[in-house]
Write an enzyme that holds these catalytic residues in place. Structure first.
Site, short mmCIF file in Angstrom:
data_model
loop_
_atom_site.label_atom_id
_atom_site.label_comp_id
_atom_site.label_asym_id
_atom_site.label_seq_id
_atom_site.Cartn_x
_atom_site.Cartn_y
_atom_site.Cartn_z
N GLY A 69 -20.77 -15.93 -2.31
CA GLY A 69 -21.02 -17.33 -2.17
C GLY A 69 -20.28 -17.69 -0.86
O GLY A 69 -20.72 -18.53 0.08
N THR A 70 -19.28 -16.95 -0.15
CA THR A 70 -18.66 -17.22 1.07
C THR A 70 -19.83 -17.13 2.14
O THR A 70 -19.91 -17.96 3.02
CB THR A 70 -17.74 -16.12 1.40
OG1 THR A 70 -16.70 -16.46 0.43
CG2 THR A 70 -17.01 -16.16 2.55
N ASN A 149 -13.61 -25.84 -7.84
CA ASN A 149 -12.87 -24.64 -8.38
C ASN A 149 -11.35 -24.99 -8.75
O ASN A 149 -10.98 -24.12 -9.58
CB ASN A 149 -13.03 -23.37 -7.42
CG ASN A 149 -12.44 -23.70 -6.05
OD1 ASN A 149 -12.97 -24.63 -5.23
ND2 ASN A 149 -11.65 -22.69 -5.48
N GLN A 177 -19.48 -22.94 -8.38
CA GLN A 177 -18.57 -23.27 -9.76
C GLN A 177 -19.67 -23.86 -10.75
O GLN A 177 -19.20 -24.06 -11.73
CB GLN A 177 -17.44 -24.03 -9.54
CG GLN A 177 -16.16 -23.12 -8.82
CD GLN A 177 -15.88 -21.96 -9.26
OE1 GLN A 177 -16.06 -21.68 -10.92
NE2 GLN A 177 -15.10 -20.81 -8.86
N SER A 197 -23.20 -17.91 -6.09
CA SER A 197 -22.49 -16.56 -6.11
C SER A 197 -22.48 -15.94 -7.39
O SER A 197 -22.52 -16.23 -8.65
CB SER A 197 -20.81 -16.93 -5.77
OG SER A 197 -20.12 -15.42 -5.99
N HIS A 199 -20.90 -13.27 -8.73
CA HIS A 199 -19.88 -13.01 -9.79
C HIS A 199 -19.05 -13.86 -10.76
O HIS A 199 -18.48 -13.57 -11.57
CB HIS A 199 -18.78 -11.90 -9.01
CG HIS A 199 -18.15 -12.78 -8.03
ND1 HIS A 199 -16.72 -12.82 -8.47
CD2 HIS A 199 -18.30 -13.03 -6.80
CE1 HIS A 199 -16.12 -13.59 -7.59
NE2 HIS A 199 -17.01 -13.72 -6.50
N THR A 235 -30.79 -4.01 5.24
CA THR A 235 -31.65 -3.73 4.12
C THR A 235 -31.25 -4.40 2.88
O THR A 235 -29.96 -4.40 2.46
CB THR A 235 -31.54 -2.14 4.10
OG1 THR A 235 -31.99 -1.45 5.00
CG2 THR A 235 -32.35 -1.78 2.71
N CYS A 323 -9.42 -17.99 -5.18
CA CYS A 323 -9.77 -17.10 -3.99
C CYS A 323 -8.66 -17.34 -3.05
O CYS A 323 -8.68 -16.45 -2.08
CB CYS A 323 -11.02 -17.74 -3.40
SG CYS A 323 -12.55 -17.47 -4.31
N1 PLP Z 1 -17.24 -21.32 -3.26
C1 PLP Z 1 -16.48 -21.76 -4.39
C2 PLP Z 1 -16.36 -23.01 -4.99
C3 PLP Z 1 -15.74 -20.49 -4.88
O1 PLP Z 1 -15.17 -20.98 -6.21
C4 PLP Z 1 -15.80 -19.38 -4.42
C5 PLP Z 1 -15.08 -18.08 -5.05
O2 PLP Z 1 -14.17 -18.49 -5.68
C6 PLP Z 1 -16.62 -19.07 -3.34
C7 PLP Z 1 -17.45 -20.04 -2.73
C8 PLP Z 1 -16.76 -17.90 -2.61
O3 PLP Z 1 -17.85 -16.97 -3.17
P1 PLP Z 1 -17.50 -15.41 -3.16
O4 PLP Z 1 -16.25 -14.89 -3.99
O5 PLP Z 1 -18.97 -14.77 -3.84
O6 PLP Z 1 -17.54 -15.27 -1.78
#
Ligand code: PLP
Length: 380
Positions: A69-70, A149, A177, A197, A199, A235, A323
């Site tokens: 997600g990041t 989140n 989320q 994301s 996970h 890759t 996070c």
């Molecule tokens: N955006 C939101 C709203 C999140 O809650 C999170 C992770 O908690 C992320 C982005 C980041 O995702 P990732 O952990 O896959 O980098």
């Protein structure tokens, strides 16, 4: 042990693990290779991309697999802003995930962008009027998260995206989320870009998706061999892409039932905790919130101490942002909503999986009350 920190991460689903296993073992090819081993990997990747595209209602060519997600947030925001022919003004909110806030900060610091933060209501909602009030002729991009989140507040993305569209401004939404709980159809939402994301929905950590409308010019972040149509070199992680597609399809298939069932349990949980713990404050919107999300402040305690007390009682929760865990500063989300720092320090969040039961939540509510009472001088 009851794990109520699903907004932080989820276990990998067996189906996702089984689907990806062959691509870590026998079918280990590089999708760029021209031989048959590579072709089979390329075809698995294409299939995963098509399945993700089908859930999102976009073209397969509009799906870019990222490391999470990041990266999806970084890519959508920096990629659109730097690829856009118009303006140098960004619009976002102060309650976004750090992945969005820091991407915006980078663009202001190194690329001469200006940023406006849309004013929020006390429960963390962005109104269409508030968004309209900060748009300018030179606005390059709007980024507003689908669901928060920390407080679970859901934004009315179709209404907000429509405002941006009226002004001809691309709209990105961090839907990390929302996945598994809310409608992810890009055409219904009316967004130009969406981040996801793996996970958070039962795929492994380290895989995500940025879905970006094909008409938008986009500047890649990662340069190299030109994979992902030149938008993200390196890759491809075939196995994780397959796991992501599998987990997303399953989450989407279960979504309607899970949402209806869990939202009712969540509402009773909010009520029960509020009744058992005098002074407990529910943070975020009372109803426009993620079905599996309950968040509180417990005045007179510390969120971290409550979390530890809860863990002693077999309940895993989160104090503040997942996070940002490990940091002791108060949540930037709660302080942005006007909560004093001392109160924001008392925040605790519970995020459920789709199979949570009423009995489990009853036990959690009792554990919350016992934990808070053991830490404060509140007595009934
Ligand atoms: N955006 C939101 C709203 C999140 O809650 C999170 C992770 O908690 C992320 C982005 C980041 O995702 P990732 O952990 O896959 O980098």
């Amino acid at each position: 042990m009851l794990y109520l920190d699903n907004a932080a991460t989820t276990p990998v689903r067996r189906e996702a693990l089984e689907a990806m296993w062959p691509y870590l073992t026998g079918e280990f090819g590089n999708p760029s290779s021209v031989h048959t081993v590579g072709e089979r990997a390329a075809s698995a990747l294409a299939d995963a991309r098509a399945r993700v595209a089908a859930v999102l209602g976009v073209r397969a060519s509009e799906v870019v697999f990222t490391s999470g997600g990041t990266e999806a947030d970084n890519f959508a925001i920096k990629g659109i802003a730097l690829g856009a022919p118009r303006g140098r003004h960004l619009v976002t909110t102060a309650i976004e995930h750090e992945a969005v806030l820091q991407s915006v900060e980078y663009l202001t610091r190194l690329h001469g962008f200006e940023v406006s933060y849309v004013p929020l209501t006390a429960d963390g909602t962005v109104t269409p009027d508030a968004l309209a009030s900060v748009l300018r002729d030179d606005t390059t991009l709007v980024s507003v998260m689908y669901a928060n989140n920390e407080i679970g507040t859901i934004q009315d993305i179709p209404a907000l995206a429509a405002i941006a569209q009226e002004h001809g401004v691309p709209f990105h939404s961090d839907a990390v989320q929302a996945a598994g709980w809310l409608d992810l159809s890009v055409p219904t939402l009316g967004v130009d870009a969406l981040s996801l994301s793996g996970h958070k929905i039962g795929a492994p950590k380290g895989i995500g998706v940025a879905a970006i409308r094909g008409r938008l010019p986009i500047e890649p972040l990662i340069h190299g061999g030109g994979q992902e149509r030149g938008r993200r070199s390196g890759t491809e992680n075939v196995a994780f892409a397959v796991a992501f597609a599998t987990a997303l399809e399953l989450a989407e298939g279960e979504r309607a039932d899970a949402t209806a069932r869990v939202a009712i349990l969540r509402t009773s949980f909010l009520e029960r905790v509020s009744a058992l713990v005098p002074g407990a404050i529910v943070t975020g919107h009372p109803s426009r919130r993620l079905p599996g999300h309950a968040s509180f402040c417990f005045p007179g305690t510390s969120g971290e101490a409550v979390l530890l007390e809860l863990e002693r009682r077999g309940v895993i929760s989160s104090s503040g942002s997942a996070c940002a865990a490990g940091r002791s500063e108060p949540s930037h989300v709660l302080t942005a909503l006007g909560l004093p720092a001392e109160l924001a320090q008392t925040a605790v969040r519970f995020t459920f999986s789709a199979d949570i039961t009423a009995e489990e939540l009853e036990a959690v509510a009792n554990a919350v009350a016992a934990s808070v009472f053991s830490l404060s001088n509140i007595r009934r």
